[in-house]
Design a protein around this motif. Structure first.
Motif, PDB file in Angstrom:
ATOM      1  N   GLU A  71      37.135 -16.801   1.766  1.00  0.00           N
ATOM      2  CA  GLU A  71      36.177 -15.699   1.622  1.00  0.00           C
ATOM      3  C   GLU A  71      34.788 -16.252   1.381  1.00  0.00           C
ATOM      4  O   GLU A  71      34.638 -17.263   0.716  1.00  0.00           O
ATOM      5  CB  GLU A  71      36.592 -14.772   0.481  1.00  0.00           C
ATOM      6  CG  GLU A  71      37.830 -13.952   0.772  1.00  0.00           C
ATOM      7  CD  GLU A  71      37.691 -13.018   1.964  1.00  0.00           C
ATOM      8  OE1 GLU A  71      36.578 -12.528   2.238  1.00  0.00           O
ATOM      9  OE2 GLU A  71      38.696 -12.778   2.630  1.00  0.00           O
ATOM     10  N   PRO A  72      33.768 -15.636   1.939  1.00  0.00           N
ATOM     11  CA  PRO A  72      33.750 -14.376   2.679  1.00  0.00           C
ATOM     12  C   PRO A  72      33.786 -14.563   4.191  1.00  0.00           C
ATOM     13  O   PRO A  72      33.450 -13.662   4.945  1.00  0.00           O
ATOM     14  CB  PRO A  72      32.402 -13.794   2.271  1.00  0.00           C
ATOM     15  CG  PRO A  72      31.517 -15.004   2.208  1.00  0.00           C
ATOM     16  CD  PRO A  72      32.403 -16.103   1.651  1.00  0.00           C
ATOM     17  N   PHE A  73      34.205 -15.731   4.662  1.00  0.00           N
ATOM     18  CA  PHE A  73      34.041 -16.064   6.070  1.00  0.00           C
ATOM     19  C   PHE A  73      35.067 -15.496   7.063  1.00  0.00           C
ATOM     20  O   PHE A  73      34.734 -15.345   8.233  1.00  0.00           O
ATOM     21  CB  PHE A  73      33.927 -17.584   6.228  1.00  0.00           C
ATOM     22  CG  PHE A  73      32.739 -18.153   5.507  1.00  0.00           C
ATOM     23  CD1 PHE A  73      31.450 -17.804   5.887  1.00  0.00           C
ATOM     24  CD2 PHE A  73      32.899 -19.002   4.425  1.00  0.00           C
ATOM     25  CE1 PHE A  73      30.344 -18.309   5.212  1.00  0.00           C
ATOM     26  CE2 PHE A  73      31.799 -19.510   3.745  1.00  0.00           C
ATOM     27  CZ  PHE A  73      30.523 -19.163   4.145  1.00  0.00           C
ATOM     28  N   PRO A  74      36.304 -15.163   6.676  1.00  0.00           N
ATOM     29  CA  PRO A  74      37.256 -14.684   7.692  1.00  0.00           C
ATOM     30  C   PRO A  74      36.763 -13.491   8.508  1.00  0.00           C
ATOM     31  O   PRO A  74      36.943 -13.455   9.729  1.00  0.00           O
ATOM     32  CB  PRO A  74      38.510 -14.333   6.884  1.00  0.00           C
ATOM     33  CG  PRO A  74      38.435 -15.227   5.697  1.00  0.00           C
ATOM     34  CD  PRO A  74      36.954 -15.318   5.379  1.00  0.00           C
ATOM     35  N   GLU A  75      36.127 -12.527   7.866  1.00  0.00           N
ATOM     36  CA  GLU A  75      35.654 -11.346   8.614  1.00  0.00           C
ATOM     37  C   GLU A  75      34.487 -11.711   9.522  1.00  0.00           C
ATOM     38  O   GLU A  75      34.370 -11.196  10.641  1.00  0.00           O
ATOM     39  CB  GLU A  75      35.279 -10.207   7.667  1.00  0.00           C
ATOM     40  CG  GLU A  75      34.857  -8.933   8.374  1.00  0.00           C
ATOM     41  CD  GLU A  75      35.924  -8.321   9.290  1.00  0.00           C
ATOM     42  OE1 GLU A  75      35.545  -7.465  10.127  1.00  0.00           O
ATOM     43  OE2 GLU A  75      37.116  -8.684   9.203  1.00  0.00           O
ATOM     44  N   VAL A  76      33.622 -12.604   9.078  1.00  0.00           N
ATOM     45  CA  VAL A  76      32.512 -13.070   9.923  1.00  0.00           C
ATOM     46  C   VAL A  76      33.082 -13.752  11.162  1.00  0.00           C
ATOM     47  O   VAL A  76      32.673 -13.462  12.296  1.00  0.00           O
ATOM     48  CB  VAL A  76      31.576 -14.034   9.156  1.00  0.00           C
ATOM     49  CG1 VAL A  76      30.462 -14.543  10.065  1.00  0.00           C
ATOM     50  CG2 VAL A  76      31.011 -13.369   7.908  1.00  0.00           C
ATOM     51  N   VAL A  77      34.048 -14.646  10.950  1.00  0.00           N
ATOM     52  CA  VAL A  77      34.664 -15.365  12.068  1.00  0.00           C
ATOM     53  C   VAL A  77      35.379 -14.394  12.996  1.00  0.00           C
ATOM     54  O   VAL A  77      35.274 -14.497  14.226  1.00  0.00           O
ATOM     55  CB  VAL A  77      35.621 -16.460  11.541  1.00  0.00           C
ATOM     56  CG1 VAL A  77      36.406 -17.093  12.679  1.00  0.00           C
ATOM     57  CG2 VAL A  77      34.844 -17.522  10.768  1.00  0.00           C
ATOM     58  N   ARG A  78      36.085 -13.420  12.437  1.00  0.00           N
ATOM     59  CA  ARG A  78      36.791 -12.426  13.267  1.00  0.00           C
ATOM     60  C   ARG A  78      35.810 -11.666  14.148  1.00  0.00           C
ATOM     61  O   ARG A  78      36.031 -11.497  15.349  1.00  0.00           O
ATOM     62  CB  ARG A  78      37.579 -11.442  12.384  1.00  0.00           C
ATOM     63  CG  ARG A  78      38.448 -10.478  13.222  1.00  0.00           C
ATOM     64  CD  ARG A  78      39.005  -9.336  12.397  1.00  0.00           C
ATOM     65  NE  ARG A  78      37.991  -8.355  12.029  1.00  0.00           N
ATOM     66  CZ  ARG A  78      37.429  -7.481  12.867  1.00  0.00           C
ATOM     67  NH1 ARG A  78      37.747  -7.469  14.140  1.00  0.00           N
ATOM     68  NH2 ARG A  78      36.524  -6.628  12.434  1.00  0.00           N
ATOM     69  N   GLN A  79      34.694 -11.208  13.559  1.00  0.00           N
ATOM     70  CA  GLN A  79      33.730 -10.440  14.341  1.00  0.00           C
ATOM     71  C   GLN A  79      33.011 -11.315  15.364  1.00  0.00           C
ATOM     72  O   GLN A  79      32.761 -10.864  16.490  1.00  0.00           O
ATOM     73  CB  GLN A  79      32.746  -9.719  13.419  1.00  0.00           C
ATOM     74  CG  GLN A  79      33.421  -8.565  12.685  1.00  0.00           C
ATOM     75  CD  GLN A  79      32.449  -7.655  11.973  1.00  0.00           C
ATOM     76  OE1 GLN A  79      31.317  -7.444  12.411  1.00  0.00           O
ATOM     77  NE2 GLN A  79      32.889  -7.082  10.855  1.00  0.00           N
ATOM     78  N   LEU A  80      32.683 -12.548  15.020  1.00  0.00           N
ATOM     79  CA  LEU A  80      32.057 -13.447  16.006  1.00  0.00           C
ATOM     80  C   LEU A  80      33.011 -13.720  17.168  1.00  0.00           C
ATOM     81  O   LEU A  80      32.594 -13.720  18.329  1.00  0.00           O
ATOM     82  CB  LEU A  80      31.632 -14.765  15.350  1.00  0.00           C
ATOM     83  CG  LEU A  80      30.360 -14.725  14.525  1.00  0.00           C
ATOM     84  CD1 LEU A  80      30.206 -16.008  13.715  1.00  0.00           C
ATOM     85  CD2 LEU A  80      29.131 -14.506  15.414  1.00  0.00           C
ATOM     86  N   THR A  81      34.283 -13.942  16.858  1.00  0.00           N
ATOM     87  CA  THR A  81      35.282 -14.177  17.904  1.00  0.00           C
ATOM     88  C   THR A  81      35.373 -12.969  18.833  1.00  0.00           C
ATOM     89  O   THR A  81      35.399 -13.114  20.060  1.00  0.00           O
ATOM     90  CB  THR A  81      36.655 -14.493  17.270  1.00  0.00           C
ATOM     91  OG1 THR A  81      36.528 -15.668  16.453  1.00  0.00           O
ATOM     92  CG2 THR A  81      37.718 -14.727  18.330  1.00  0.00           C
ATOM     93  N   ALA A  82      35.397 -11.778  18.265  1.00  0.00           N
ATOM     94  CA  ALA A  82      35.446 -10.553  19.070  1.00  0.00           C
ATOM     95  C   ALA A  82      34.178 -10.401  19.904  1.00  0.00           C
ATOM     96  O   ALA A  82      34.226  -9.995  21.072  1.00  0.00           O
ATOM     97  CB  ALA A  82      35.662  -9.334  18.173  1.00  0.00           C
ATOM     98  N   TYR A  83      33.025 -10.738  19.331  1.00  0.00           N
ATOM     99  CA  TYR A  83      31.759 -10.672  20.067  1.00  0.00           C
ATOM    100  C   TYR A  83      31.808 -11.610  21.276  1.00  0.00           C
ATOM    101  O   TYR A  83      31.503 -11.212  22.403  1.00  0.00           O
ATOM    102  CB  TYR A  83      30.602 -11.034  19.137  1.00  0.00           C
ATOM    103  CG  TYR A  83      29.286 -11.255  19.846  1.00  0.00           C
ATOM    104  CD1 TYR A  83      28.484 -10.187  20.228  1.00  0.00           C
ATOM    105  CD2 TYR A  83      28.844 -12.548  20.151  1.00  0.00           C
ATOM    106  CE1 TYR A  83      27.274 -10.388  20.892  1.00  0.00           C
ATOM    107  CE2 TYR A  83      27.638 -12.756  20.804  1.00  0.00           C
ATOM    108  CZ  TYR A  83      26.861 -11.681  21.178  1.00  0.00           C
ATOM    109  OH  TYR A  83      25.669 -11.885  21.830  1.00  0.00           O
ATOM    110  N   PHE A  84      32.198 -12.870  21.046  1.00  0.00           N
ATOM    111  CA  PHE A  84      32.227 -13.844  22.136  1.00  0.00           C
ATOM    112  C   PHE A  84      33.295 -13.517  23.173  1.00  0.00           C
ATOM    113  O   PHE A  84      33.209 -13.953  24.319  1.00  0.00           O
ATOM    114  CB  PHE A  84      32.413 -15.260  21.595  1.00  0.00           C
ATOM    115  CG  PHE A  84      31.227 -15.769  20.823  1.00  0.00           C
ATOM    116  CD1 PHE A  84      29.947 -15.709  21.355  1.00  0.00           C
ATOM    117  CD2 PHE A  84      31.383 -16.301  19.554  1.00  0.00           C
ATOM    118  CE1 PHE A  84      28.842 -16.164  20.640  1.00  0.00           C
ATOM    119  CE2 PHE A  84      30.294 -16.771  18.833  1.00  0.00           C
ATOM    120  CZ  PHE A  84      29.022 -16.703  19.381  1.00  0.00           C
ATOM    121  N   ALA A  85      34.296 -12.726  22.802  1.00  0.00           N
ATOM    122  CA  ALA A  85      35.319 -12.283  23.744  1.00  0.00           C
ATOM    123  C   ALA A  85      34.869 -11.038  24.508  1.00  0.00           C
ATOM    124  O   ALA A  85      35.585 -10.548  25.378  1.00  0.00           O
ATOM    125  CB  ALA A  85      36.626 -11.993  23.000  1.00  0.00           C
ATOM    126  N   GLY A  86      33.679 -10.511  24.187  1.00  0.00           N
ATOM    127  CA  GLY A  86      33.179  -9.312  24.843  1.00  0.00           C
ATOM    128  C   GLY A  86      33.793  -8.034  24.309  1.00  0.00           C
ATOM    129  O   GLY A  86      33.693  -6.985  24.934  1.00  0.00           O
TER     130      GLY A  86
END
Length: 173
Positions: free
Chosen positions: A59-74
């Protein structure tokens, strides 16, 4: 996106994650994301100011990483993260406008200045834009020159061009 502007911090930590644009250093203060920096980024703070390095799964990075991954996946076009924007009142007002630029669109520095109610402040807006501490999530790459030119970007013009191409659907990651 929620935003906190307090400058007082007790606990700072960081992690580094891979992205299609190279490693991204994520910095948090008291659980709020306060930095997202690319390698060789202009205005990147000294590494020792990032605090303890922790795993991306802490914490607090898992949600940041999840959203960045979703962003880069379009799959994500708007971030919803607790962010602490540390800067002057004017800088924060510029950065808070940046999140209003729709995904896949651009505003000129002049348009951004006008939206702030300061139509003659495009140069000051550009300077504040360049010091945005939370790149990509606070999308300073969506600001361009009046003629449509790719002027300035702390992460480098090549990354700015690629991010805009990605958001417009012209580049697949």
């Amino acid at each position: 996106m929620s935003s906190s502007t307090s400058r007082a911090t007790r606990t700072r930590q960081h992690t580094v994650v891979d992205s299609p644009y190279g490693p991204l250093t994520l910095v948090a203060a008291d659980g709020f994301l306060c930095g997202l920096y690319m390698t060789a980024q202009r205005h990147r703070p000294a590494e020792e100011s990032f605090g303890e390095r922790v795993a991306a799964g802490e914490e607090p990075f898992p949600e940041v990483v999840r959203q960045l991954t979703a962003y880069f996946a379009g799959e994500l076009t708007e971030f919803d993260l607790p962010v602490r924007l540390e800067g002057t009142e004017f800088q924060r007002s510029v950065w808070e406008q940046l999140v209003r630029i729709p995904y896949g669109q651009t505003w000129s520095y002049g348009e951004l200045a006008a939206k702030l109610g300061k139509p003659n402040a495009s140069r000051a807006v550009g300077l504040a834009n360049g010091k945005n501490p939370v790149g990509i999530i606070v999308p300073c790459h969506r600001v361009i020159g009046a003629s449509g030119s790719m002027t300035g970007y702390g992460g480098g013009i090549d990354r700015k061009v690629r991010l805009l191409a990605f958001e417009s659907g012209a580049e697949q990651l």
